[in-house]
Design an enzyme around this catalytic site. Sequence first.
Site, PDB file in Angstrom:
ATOM      1  N   ASP A 125       0.048  -1.106   0.105  1.00 44.48           N
ATOM      2  CA  ASP A 125       0.116   0.254   0.094  1.00 44.48           C
ATOM      3  C   ASP A 125       0.330   1.080   0.144  1.00 44.48           C
ATOM      4  O   ASP A 125       0.528   2.555   0.214  1.00 44.48           O
ATOM      5  CB  ASP A 125      -0.626  -0.263   1.847  1.00 44.48           C
ATOM      6  CG  ASP A 125      -2.152   0.779   0.900  1.00 44.48           C
ATOM      7  OD1 ASP A 125      -2.866   1.265   0.262  1.00 44.48           O
ATOM      8  OD2 ASP A 125      -2.483   1.657   1.670  1.00 44.48           O
TER       9      ASP A 125
ATOM     10  N   LYS B  99       0.960   9.739  -1.893  1.00 46.18           N
ATOM     11  CA  LYS B  99       0.327  10.102  -0.956  1.00 46.18           C
ATOM     12  C   LYS B  99       1.240   9.783   0.316  1.00 46.18           C
ATOM     13  O   LYS B  99       1.216  10.557   1.709  1.00 46.18           O
ATOM     14  CB  LYS B  99      -1.033  10.404  -0.621  1.00 46.18           C
ATOM     15  CG  LYS B  99      -1.985  11.282  -0.914  1.00 46.18           C
ATOM     16  CD  LYS B  99      -3.226  11.685  -0.356  1.00 46.18           C
ATOM     17  CE  LYS B  99      -3.023  11.383   0.095  1.00 46.18           C
ATOM     18  NZ  LYS B  99      -2.743  13.353   0.120  1.00 46.18           N
TER      19      LYS B  99
END
Length: 452
Positions: free
Chosen positions: A321, A325
């Site tokens: 993941d 960001k």
Amino acid sequence: MSHALRVWAGDTPIARIEHEGRDDRWSLSYAEPWVAEAYAYPLSPTLPLKRPTDGYASASIKRFIEHLLPEGRALDVAVAYNGLTRTNVFGLIWALGAETAGALRFTGDSAASPAAGEPRLREIPLQELEQRIAERNHVPLNVWDGQVRMSVAGLQDKLLVYLDRPLADGGRLFLVDGQRLASTHILKPDATNPQTPHLVVNEHFCMSLARRMGLPAAEVGLLRTPRPVLVVRRFDRAVEQADGQTAVLRRHIIDACQACDLSVAYKYERNLGNASAVRHIRDGVSFERLFGCVELTASKATARLAMLRWALFQFLIGNSDAHGKNFSFFVRPGGLLEPAPWYDLVSVLQYGGFDTELAMAWGDEFSHAHVSPFALADFAARCGIDRQLMRREGQRLAKVAVAEAAAQAQATDYQGEAEQAFVRGIARFVTEQARRLAQAVADAARWKAEYL
């Protein structure tokens, strides 16, 4: 009707943002005294200090602001408590903009200075924190004393606090409002999802492993309430003493999505998902896009090496993941970028039962288990990385990871057989991936360039 917000860096007004709600039009103007300063910096590379001939793109301004808002449940809470909608980005930043990630603060256009006067401190005793964590399904963790607190981006529950001194020295936790002080740490309790047990311990292990390996991860600790809470020291904050007073300086940062002028929805490379009809669409942040940000940095070789090490470390720990960001930059005077310390390092592959497709593909490969030497060579070619450099760095990190993962698994931070067994499992996983990586980067270095 148009409304405006003032943007501040400390007590300095640096810009004014206007929003026309009916057509969702945004405009930006920097304060002339700010632009004239030698230490001035822009909000982002796509919003430079020198105004473009055609002005700033309305959509770029909105995208930049969106990234300052929380995600997931924290955003839902902010929406509900302020009587807004998720699409009302201007209203949300007006309500929550007193403390964002980085240096910026937002106030109504008529405000003389953001939260002037002495800071207001509200202590959080450990007993109260434990109770609030236990009750967070009923009372959200970002609501205190009837007020919604800002939460940094991400889907996990978080609370921004000021720590008056290190925890080991009896440090106390505070909610803080004001200009002179700001939050210095992020509290992250375990997730409520039974599919991700020991998430706090997982992140503590991975972050601590990175630091043991000499990699630039944010400083973390474990707080027991008695349940474990991850305490992350904010790298966008610096504490200093001046004239007998403590002050917290804010440092301007942006994430890779902001650097690339992409919306939150594009933080994954497959921005439309992995269904068969759309899996070929890869317009989100990829390794190639991330490494493209090297051109915006002051030291390109240093930035490229930092990104390479970040990517290889994600492979070692099995963090599927690691998205757009999860990599940030400091914005320096004039607008040049510098890679910031790492954060949100988690061995996601320790958990089964949900999709673990890679946020960014190695070449064309989105499965961690199937990353091959060719995929690594393809990755290097796309990102402008010398494959001999990748071989050296990959093998060096692999060697260090084996020793340091075993040492971190023996740390006294982890209590009880369940936590200790869990971190031993991560250490074994890292050891397996280290051996795999060492061989894969060696094989990748042998591929002929014409085959890539």
